[in-house]
Design a protein around this motif. Structure first.
Motif, mmCIF file in Angstrom:
data_model
loop_
_atom_site.group_PDB
_atom_site.id
_atom_site.type_symbol
_atom_site.label_atom_id
_atom_site.label_comp_id
_atom_site.label_asym_id
_atom_site.label_seq_id
_atom_site.Cartn_x
_atom_site.Cartn_y
_atom_site.Cartn_z
ATOM 1 N N LEU A 24 19.951 58.344 10.333
ATOM 2 C CA LEU A 24 19.721 56.930 9.821
ATOM 3 C C LEU A 24 19.845 56.161 10.711
ATOM 4 N N VAL A 25 21.111 56.314 11.358
ATOM 5 C CA VAL A 25 21.495 55.212 12.439
ATOM 6 C C VAL A 25 20.649 55.360 13.724
ATOM 7 N N GLU A 26 20.255 56.393 13.942
ATOM 8 C CA GLU A 26 19.430 56.635 15.261
ATOM 9 C C GLU A 26 17.945 56.382 14.862
ATOM 10 N N MET A 27 17.545 56.247 13.942
ATOM 11 C CA MET A 27 16.196 55.772 13.418
ATOM 12 C C MET A 27 16.230 54.214 13.179
ATOM 13 N N ASP A 61 8.924 60.321 15.042
ATOM 14 C CA ASP A 61 8.497 61.119 14.331
ATOM 15 C C ASP A 61 9.236 62.450 14.074
ATOM 16 N N VAL A 62 9.838 63.011 15.083
ATOM 17 C CA VAL A 62 11.062 63.933 14.843
ATOM 18 C C VAL A 62 12.002 63.848 14.232
ATOM 19 N N LEU A 63 12.668 62.649 14.457
ATOM 20 C CA LEU A 63 13.594 62.033 13.446
ATOM 21 C C LEU A 63 13.228 62.101 11.940
ATOM 22 N N GLU A 64 12.089 61.573 11.755
ATOM 23 C CA GLU A 64 11.583 61.452 10.447
ATOM 24 C C GLU A 64 11.662 62.648 9.690
ATOM 25 N N MET A 65 11.017 63.804 10.463
ATOM 26 C CA MET A 65 11.031 65.142 9.710
ATOM 27 C C MET A 65 12.451 65.572 9.509
ATOM 28 N N ARG A 66 13.044 65.499 10.543
ATOM 29 C CA ARG A 66 14.615 66.005 10.274
ATOM 30 C C ARG A 66 15.188 65.304 9.230
ATOM 31 N N ALA A 81 18.346 63.059 -6.896
ATOM 32 C CA ALA A 81 17.101 62.528 -6.672
ATOM 33 C C ALA A 81 16.813 60.896 -6.625
ATOM 34 N N GLU A 82 17.741 60.556 -7.701
ATOM 35 C CA GLU A 82 17.389 59.182 -8.094
ATOM 36 C C GLU A 82 18.110 58.399 -6.557
ATOM 37 N N GLN A 83 19.246 58.691 -6.426
ATOM 38 C CA GLN A 83 20.018 57.958 -5.630
ATOM 39 C C GLN A 83 19.434 58.199 -3.969
ATOM 40 N N LEU A 84 18.545 59.490 -3.924
ATOM 41 C CA LEU A 84 18.130 59.745 -2.722
ATOM 42 C C LEU A 84 16.854 58.668 -2.310
ATOM 43 N N VAL A 85 16.184 58.469 -3.332
ATOM 44 C CA VAL A 85 14.843 57.832 -3.123
ATOM 45 C C VAL A 85 14.986 56.415 -2.333
ATOM 46 N N PRO A 86 16.075 55.683 -2.360
ATOM 47 C CA PRO A 86 16.089 54.578 -1.268
ATOM 48 C C PRO A 86 16.138 54.906 0.042
ATOM 49 N N VAL A 87 16.995 56.208 0.129
ATOM 50 C CA VAL A 87 17.278 56.725 1.680
ATOM 51 C C VAL A 87 15.782 57.110 2.052
ATOM 52 N N MET A 88 15.005 57.939 1.320
ATOM 53 C CA MET A 88 13.711 58.164 1.914
ATOM 54 C C MET A 88 12.920 57.090 2.203
ATOM 55 N N GLY A 89 13.004 55.874 1.140
ATOM 56 C CA GLY A 89 12.419 54.583 1.601
ATOM 57 C C GLY A 89 12.587 54.212 2.836
ATOM 58 N N ILE A 90 13.860 54.060 3.310
ATOM 59 C CA ILE A 90 14.155 53.644 4.626
ATOM 60 C C ILE A 90 13.965 54.598 5.799
ATOM 61 N N VAL A 91 13.784 55.799 5.515
ATOM 62 C CA VAL A 91 12.972 56.921 6.581
ATOM 63 C C VAL A 91 11.615 56.485 6.589
ATOM 64 N N SER A 92 10.818 56.454 5.763
ATOM 65 C CA SER A 92 9.456 56.118 5.822
ATOM 66 C C SER A 92 9.206 54.813 6.149
ATOM 67 N N TRP A 167 17.237 59.779 25.121
ATOM 68 C CA TRP A 167 17.555 58.543 25.141
ATOM 69 C C TRP A 167 18.938 58.220 24.827
ATOM 70 N N ILE A 168 19.480 57.266 25.572
ATOM 71 C CA ILE A 168 20.769 56.573 25.222
ATOM 72 C C ILE A 168 20.325 55.225 24.627
ATOM 73 N N LEU A 169 20.553 55.075 23.370
ATOM 74 C CA LEU A 169 20.070 53.931 22.791
ATOM 75 C C LEU A 169 21.052 52.658 22.971
ATOM 76 N N ASN A 170 22.018 53.028 22.734
ATOM 77 C CA ASN A 170 23.518 51.890 22.884
ATOM 78 C C ASN A 170 24.460 52.275 23.836
ATOM 79 N N PRO A 171 23.974 52.426 25.192
ATOM 80 C CA PRO A 171 24.922 52.582 26.235
ATOM 81 C C PRO A 171 26.177 51.708 26.300
#
Length: 402
Positions: A24-27, A61-66, A81-92, A167-171
């Protein structure tokens, strides 16, 4: 990464144990960089930056699938499942941002057409974003960012590094620069040429800027830039609302999305009016594409914060990310007669003893004022969005109360 017709070839993804928090942090970091690179590619007609956007889009796309695989494996009960719905929303939503950034990049890569006025309205104070590969004889090769001390000397900073397909996103200070690294640099226009030449061994080609001569076109371009700034701000605010479970911040994301929708409507009208006077109306196609993609980004911000609005709660995986955060974003409303009422703000820093940085002000009569773009004076009734430490945030809130 294999490339075909300028776009990455999809790769097969197999399930492997994944730390959802880290993904999630990487996404999040990838989404923010994608927005930055895509708009910079458009504003500066830079096909190299646009190509990097497509590379990052494939990475997303790779991060999303993982992330999706990990979330599916984590759901073992209806409560899970209820608690993970917002996490899935963040990914989407992060994937929505990625797709929108790719659409913006294709405006440049496919030569869809953009008026020269796009570059003419870039404020002189706006920082420039460029990329360059480290040459073998560069004085930076083999040295750490701390040793180079680039930002202190030139004002230019390295915001990301691409090393082959990684990629190094936060050098950080200990990140060592290697020959062949592609560095993404952000800084004042005056400091870019010397740094770019030191890195690449080639002179920096400063883009030429024309002045718009069609009033409606100038309005349209100014509007799309304001939409861009608001959408970027909405994404930052949305992630903060989730990380800190703040319904107030989530409501502000919805307010911004409504404002972006209204701006898009006016933007389309001015663009169509400008087409009647433009010598080459087809060159305005890219503006329409840009407006649609920008609106999608603001919609994605709402999706990110949707779980907070619906009071589903913060999943522990997000809570872990909160615990690692050094800074928080807070929302306060300034009361009449408080210490903040009438205080001046210069470059985001208020004239107070509290070390908080104001990102934006929402004023009933004026809408959102992004403080990084201009100095301002705080008035009673203003809603302030500020960033700083938890201790500073508590003191800042006290200053807003009469």
């Amino acid at each position: 990464m294999n490339m075909f017709d300028g776009e990455p070839t999809p790769v097969r993804i197999k399930y492997e144990p994944t730390n959802v928090k880290d993904v999630l942090v990487e996404m999040k970091d990838t989404a923010e960089l994608l927005i930055d690179l895509a708009y910079s590619a458009v504003l500066h007609r830079n096909k190299d930056l646009a190509t990097e956007v497509l590379r990052l889009e494939a990475r997303m796309d790779v991060l999303e699938m993982r992330a999706q695989m990990a979330i599916m494996m984590a759901a073992r009960s209806p409560d899970d499942a209820e608690q993970l719905v917002p996490v899935m929303g963040i990914v989407s939503a992060a994937d929505m941002i990625s797709d929108a950034a790719g659409d913006i990049a294709k405006i440049v890569l496919d030569d869809i057409g953009l008026p020269e006025a796009m570059r003419a309205v870039i404020p002189e104070a706006t920082e420039t974003l460029v990329q360059g590969a480290v040459s073998e004889d560069s004085s930076y090769a083999g040295r750490t960012l701390k040793n180079i001390d680039l930002e202190s000397v030139t004002g230019v900073r390295v915001i990301a590094i691409r090393r082959d397909d990684e990629w190094i996103l936060n050098p950080g200070p200990r990140t060592r620069i290697k020959t062949g690294d592609v560095l993404f640099l952000r800084g004042p226009e005056i400091g870019i040429p010397d740094v770019y030449e030191t890195i690449t061994g080639r002179a920096y080609d400063r883009p030429e800027v024309d002045t718009p001569d069609i009033e409606d076109l100038e309005r349209a371009v100014n509007t799309i830039l304001h939409m861009k700034n608001l959408s970027e701000f909405a994404v930052d605010l949305a992630y903060s609302s989730v990380l800190f479970n703040s319904e107030g911040l989530a409501e502000e994301v919805r307010n911004i999305e409504v404002e972006v929708d209204a701006l898009e409507s006016r933007f389309e009208a001015w663009t169509l009016q400008a087409a009647a006077d433009a010598p080459a109306p087809v060159a305005l196609r890219g503006l329409i594409h840009l407006g649609r993609a920008t609106e999608v980004i603001s919609d994605a911000a709402v999706d990110i914060s949707d779980g907070v609005i619906r009071d589903i709660g913060v999943h522990p995986v997000i809570q872990m990310a909160v615990e690692e955060s050094d800074e928080i974003i807070t929302r306060i409303e300034v009361e009449p007669g408080s210490d903040l009422d009438g205080a001046s703000v210069v470059a985001g820093v208020p004239d107070t003893d509290v070390t908080m940085s104001i990102i934006a002000i929402r004023r009933p009569a004026d809408g959102w004022i992004l403080v990084g773009d201009a100095d301002a004076t705080i008035h009673s009734g203003d809603v302030l969005i500020a960033k700083g430490t938890r201790t500073a945030a508590d003191g800042f809130t006290d200053l807003s109360i009469a």
